[in-house]
Scaffold this motif. Structure first.
Motif, PDB file in Angstrom:
ATOM      1  N   LEU B  63       0.832  -1.207   0.000  1.00  0.00           N
ATOM      2  CA  LEU B  63       0.000   0.000   0.000  1.00  0.00           C
ATOM      3  C   LEU B  63       0.864   1.254   0.000  1.00  0.00           C
ATOM      4  N   VAL B  64       1.893   1.256   0.887  1.00  0.00           N
ATOM      5  CA  VAL B  64       2.786   2.417   0.953  1.00  0.00           C
ATOM      6  C   VAL B  64       3.495   2.608  -0.383  1.00  0.00           C
ATOM      7  N   ALA B  65       3.926   1.491  -0.994  1.00  0.00           N
ATOM      8  CA  ALA B  65       4.639   1.584  -2.268  1.00  0.00           C
ATOM      9  C   ALA B  65       3.744   2.172  -3.351  1.00  0.00           C
ATOM     10  N   MET B  66       2.468   1.781  -3.336  1.00  0.00           N
ATOM     11  CA  MET B  66       1.546   2.327  -4.337  1.00  0.00           C
ATOM     12  C   MET B  66       1.379   3.825  -4.159  1.00  0.00           C
ATOM     13  N   LEU B  67       1.256   4.252  -2.901  1.00  0.00           N
ATOM     14  CA  LEU B  67       1.165   5.690  -2.638  1.00  0.00           C
ATOM     15  C   LEU B  67       2.432   6.381  -3.118  1.00  0.00           C
ATOM     16  N   GLY B  68       3.582   5.738  -2.891  1.00  0.00           N
ATOM     17  CA  GLY B  68       4.849   6.296  -3.353  1.00  0.00           C
ATOM     18  C   GLY B  68       4.859   6.461  -4.860  1.00  0.00           C
ATOM     19  N   TYR B  69       4.346   5.441  -5.571  1.00  0.00           N
ATOM     20  CA  TYR B  69       4.297   5.509  -7.030  1.00  0.00           C
ATOM     21  C   TYR B  69       3.439   6.682  -7.481  1.00  0.00           C
ATOM     22  N   VAL B  70       2.224   6.770  -6.917  1.00  0.00           N
ATOM     23  CA  VAL B  70       1.307   7.837  -7.324  1.00  0.00           C
ATOM     24  C   VAL B  70       1.909   9.199  -6.994  1.00  0.00           C
ATOM     25  N   GLY B  71       2.494   9.311  -5.771  1.00  0.00           N
ATOM     26  CA  GLY B  71       3.072  10.592  -5.354  1.00  0.00           C
ATOM     27  C   GLY B  71       4.181  11.037  -6.305  1.00  0.00           C
ATOM     28  N   THR B  72       5.099  10.118  -6.635  1.00  0.00           N
ATOM     29  CA  THR B  72       6.207  10.475  -7.532  1.00  0.00           C
ATOM     30  C   THR B  72       5.685  10.866  -8.900  1.00  0.00           C
ATOM     31  N   ARG B  73       4.797  10.033  -9.427  1.00  0.00           N
ATOM     32  CA  ARG B  73       4.216  10.260 -10.753  1.00  0.00           C
ATOM     33  C   ARG B  73       3.600  11.654 -10.859  1.00  0.00           C
ATOM     34  N   LYS B  74       2.869  12.058  -9.795  1.00  0.00           N
ATOM     35  CA  LYS B  74       2.163  13.341  -9.837  1.00  0.00           C
ATOM     36  C   LYS B  74       3.111  14.510  -9.582  1.00  0.00           C
ATOM     37  N   LEU B  75       4.124  14.285  -8.702  1.00  0.00           N
ATOM     38  CA  LEU B  75       4.946  15.413  -8.252  1.00  0.00           C
ATOM     39  C   LEU B  75       6.023  15.796  -9.258  1.00  0.00           C
ATOM     40  N   VAL B  76       6.541  14.820 -10.025  1.00  0.00           N
ATOM     41  CA  VAL B  76       7.654  15.133 -10.926  1.00  0.00           C
ATOM     42  C   VAL B  76       7.323  16.298 -11.871  1.00  0.00           C
ATOM     43  N   PRO B  77       6.173  16.307 -12.545  1.00  0.00           N
ATOM     44  CA  PRO B  77       5.904  17.442 -13.440  1.00  0.00           C
ATOM     45  C   PRO B  77       5.798  18.770 -12.697  1.00  0.00           C
ATOM     46  N   LYS B  78       5.373  18.712 -11.412  1.00  0.00           N
ATOM     47  CA  LYS B  78       5.271  19.959 -10.655  1.00  0.00           C
ATOM     48  C   LYS B  78       6.646  20.479 -10.270  1.00  0.00           C
ATOM     49  N   ILE B  79       7.514  19.572  -9.809  1.00  0.00           N
ATOM     50  CA  ILE B  79       8.812  20.003  -9.281  1.00  0.00           C
ATOM     51  C   ILE B  79       9.757  20.394 -10.412  1.00  0.00           C
ATOM     52  N   LYS B  80       9.557  19.814 -11.603  1.00  0.00           N
ATOM     53  CA  LYS B  80      10.509  20.120 -12.672  1.00  0.00           C
ATOM     54  C   LYS B  80      10.463  21.589 -13.063  1.00  0.00           C
ATOM     55  N   VAL B  81       9.337  22.244 -12.800  1.00  0.00           N
ATOM     56  CA  VAL B  81       9.248  23.682 -13.035  1.00  0.00           C
ATOM     57  C   VAL B  81      10.270  24.427 -12.174  1.00  0.00           C
ATOM     58  N   TYR B  82      10.433  23.969 -10.927  1.00  0.00           N
ATOM     59  CA  TYR B  82      11.358  24.641 -10.010  1.00  0.00           C
ATOM     60  C   TYR B  82      12.812  24.466 -10.451  1.00  0.00           C
ATOM     61  N   THR B  83      13.189  23.232 -10.827  1.00  0.00           N
ATOM     62  CA  THR B  83      14.595  23.036 -11.190  1.00  0.00           C
ATOM     63  C   THR B  83      14.909  23.752 -12.501  1.00  0.00           C
ATOM     64  N   LEU B  84      13.927  23.779 -13.409  1.00  0.00           N
ATOM     65  CA  LEU B  84      14.137  24.459 -14.679  1.00  0.00           C
ATOM     66  C   LEU B  84      14.342  25.952 -14.459  1.00  0.00           C
ATOM     67  N   ARG B  85      13.551  26.515 -13.530  1.00  0.00           N
ATOM     68  CA  ARG B  85      13.634  27.944 -13.244  1.00  0.00           C
ATOM     69  C   ARG B  85      15.013  28.308 -12.707  1.00  0.00           C
ATOM     70  N   LEU B 300       9.401   3.420 -10.388  1.00  0.00           N
ATOM     71  CA  LEU B 300       8.455   3.249 -11.482  1.00  0.00           C
ATOM     72  C   LEU B 300       7.778   4.586 -11.796  1.00  0.00           C
ATOM     73  N   GLY B 301       7.457   5.333 -10.731  1.00  0.00           N
ATOM     74  CA  GLY B 301       6.841   6.646 -10.934  1.00  0.00           C
ATOM     75  C   GLY B 301       7.771   7.574 -11.706  1.00  0.00           C
ATOM     76  N   LEU B 302       9.065   7.484 -11.411  1.00  0.00           N
ATOM     77  CA  LEU B 302      10.043   8.333 -12.093  1.00  0.00           C
ATOM     78  C   LEU B 302      10.270   7.866 -13.522  1.00  0.00           C
ATOM     79  N   LEU B 303      10.294   6.544 -13.710  1.00  0.00           N
ATOM     80  CA  LEU B 303      10.621   5.960 -15.000  1.00  0.00           C
ATOM     81  C   LEU B 303       9.651   6.441 -16.088  1.00  0.00           C
ATOM     82  N   GLY B 304       8.391   6.622 -15.701  1.00  0.00           N
ATOM     83  CA  GLY B 304       7.396   7.095 -16.660  1.00  0.00           C
ATOM     84  C   GLY B 304       7.781   8.421 -17.282  1.00  0.00           C
ATOM     85  N   HIS B 305       8.472   9.271 -16.499  1.00  0.00           N
ATOM     86  CA  HIS B 305       8.862  10.588 -17.026  1.00  0.00           C
ATOM     87  C   HIS B 305      10.257  10.570 -17.633  1.00  0.00           C
TER      88      HIS B 305
END
Lengths: 352, 352
Positions: B63-85, B300-305
């Motif tokens: 269950l925790v791993a699934m939450l980790g997957y969803v969290g990473t998957r959703k957060l990467v596009p949000k955080i990449k704005v910060y590193t790009l900036r 896995l969440g990261l690999l998608g991106h």
């Protein structure tokens, strides 16, 4: 900048440090037998499983703290080249009108004392592991929380997180600490308020209502309240408060590091007095001294570069790291309420 | 980029995952009574001080791993704005000649799976603290080492450290792990080499010489060598090797995360087989599964991106974090020698 500035600054830094140093020397006495003991000589012998004598521990921590000071002092000028190259820098508004006003000052140099501090404490941890394994868990969770905050602080300096992350992540970072907390969760009720809870040996209505959330110790006639989980929540909030408290007074050269240095010295003094006068909680206070000595050491090393006219800025990295360190010693040293006394200026600013 | 690409990629990711998932479902069986047990219902009861049943633990980690997957998957596009900036980005040389070649690709996005992973494991830690305190120390030191490496990796992406820091700091980061290691420090000597050590019940000259550094178990007739401190040194070097091993094959879209994903699945499979077939070291393998499941989830969440065409780069942050995670499970799961089998391509490249 005139050369005698350095002397005056060193003198100013020595003032808060003088009382703890005096007490330390008083406690340790003659260090030679203990130093000899480390190398297997002298009259002081170590037994496996038994913690080494207090004096020997104190001496070792002082030594680590000195190495931390030297390390920070030497590394800051080296590392500031890297942050400047990456453009992590700011203009110093306090130097407007002087010839230094347009110079970029490297930011986020709190990373140096933070990393040096982690290294120092890791070596203390190794010492713990070989002599006194009972505190190993505390030491690990302390390091984990501080390391997490250091990471958060540095990434905040680089990426500038929005506020919601800044509140959420310290809460998560304090969880390992709370998991390892094995101290009392009771508080002593001030005398005038005891009659609100108990009256002539039985609970009042207010006390009865309160009894649904916390445990009122009926044997102590309302003097002791066991807060249970609520105490853990309070400590979690303390951690979040502390990490932001140092940041409240920030922006003037040397202010973040300076206030942390003074609070650190005060905590150190408190611990040393407790060790001298009180046998009971000696181990907790020794643990706190271990952390605080290294902290004061690296802070002093940073302060030399951050004092007016600052050649580096400390950044959120340092503020978060320092705040979490205080929260850690307060919680694991079991003096989280006393700790708030040292934070009175920050509490006032927070409540204002 | 065509829409069926996503489907093919998902299928490719499912292949290494299929065997561990099959074994997991086989081990857990019917999950309903265990899920009911978490909420106090059903036939599965928890007793304080006794670890919950294996099935219940496995379900919680999944269950925790699934939450980790969803969290990473959703957060990467949000955080990449910060590193790009902040300008933490690079050009993708693998896309030369295409329309995407001149686009800046944000770097160091390994910070997202790293942070999500730490949060996931902190919640697992809370679970441990409330049900199974014996593993609390292991869990703390694992998190500490991983957090330290994550911090080092991210600061390396931002500030680009010289090599001497990169070798020194992982060594320090692995110290807490070694302090908490309480497993065997013996190795089994391969049968043809046993006669080099012992001959007809007495030590050979070589065995006698070796006996000055390590302990030769004379009762086992040369079959067992107790390496003592040397074993700890070996494990420290393993940690340094692992943190750099993932970095050895880096630079192609999805390669860092992809190889980590496959190694992670292999470790998971090894642990699950051991749990099914061997009662003895069940707790260590469960501990390793806890870490690996969360790790595979966030990877896995990261690999998608990060898969070709990559919209983010993982940076040293991810390489260090992934490598240290493997070292941690190898050391604390007590299968550090088996771990090296999963690293054969990296070992070959290293020795080359």
């Amino acid at each position: 900048m005139r050369p005698w500035h350095d002397g005056v600054n060193a003198l100013a830094a020595a003032i808060p440090l003088s009382a703890p140093v005096y007490l330390l020397m008083d406690l340790v006495g003659n260090p030679i037998p203990f130093v000899l003991g480390w190398f297997g000589g002298g009259s002081v012998r170590f037994t496996k499983g038994v913690p080494p004598p207090v004096e020997s521990q104190l001496l070792a921590y002082v030594l680590v703290a000195m190495l931390g000071y030297v390390g920070t002092r030497k590394l800051v000028p080296k590392i500031k080249v890297y942050t400047l190259r990456r453009g992590i820098s700011g203009k110093d508004l306090g130097k407007r009108g002087t010839s230094l006003a347009d110079k970029d000052v490297p930011e986020a140099l709190g990373i140096v004392p933070g990393a040096v501090f982690l290294i120092c404490l890791t070596f203390c941890l190794v010492g713990y592991a070989t002599t006194n394994p009972s505190k190993l868990l505390d030491c690990n969770s302390a390091l984990l929380s501080i390391c997490f905050m250091l990471f958060l602080g540095f990434s905040d300096d680089v990426l500038e997180w929005p506020w919601r992350y800044k509140l959420l992540l310290p809460t998560v970072a304090s969880l390992p600490l709370l998991c390892c907390y094995d101290g009392s969760t009771s508080i002593v009720v001030p005398i005038p308020m005891r009659s609100w809870l108990m009256n002539e040996g039985s609970l009042t209505t207010f006390g009865w209502l309160l009894g649904h959330i916390v445990t009122v110790d009926q044997n102590a006639n309302g003097a002791i309240l066991n807060l249970g989980m609520l105490y853990l929540v309070y400590m979690g909030m303390l951690a979040v408060f502390c990490t932001n408290a140092i940041n409240i007074y920030a922006g003037i050269n040397g202010l973040e590091a300076g206030q942390s240095f003074i609070i650190g010295c005060a905590v150190l003094l408190h611990n040393l007095i407790e060790i001298r006068d009180n046998e009971a909680y000696r181990e907790n206070h020794l643990f706190s001294i271990m952390i605080m000595l290294s902290f004061v050491g690296v802070t002093l090393g940073l302060l030399g570069h951050n004092w007016y006219p600052a050649s580096v800025f400390v950044g959120d990295t340092y503020c978060y790291f320092a705040g979490m360190t205080f929260a850690v010693v307060g919680i694991l040293g079991h003096f989280s309420k006393t700790l708030l006394l040292f934070f009175i200026p920050q509490v006032l600013n927070f409540l204002w």
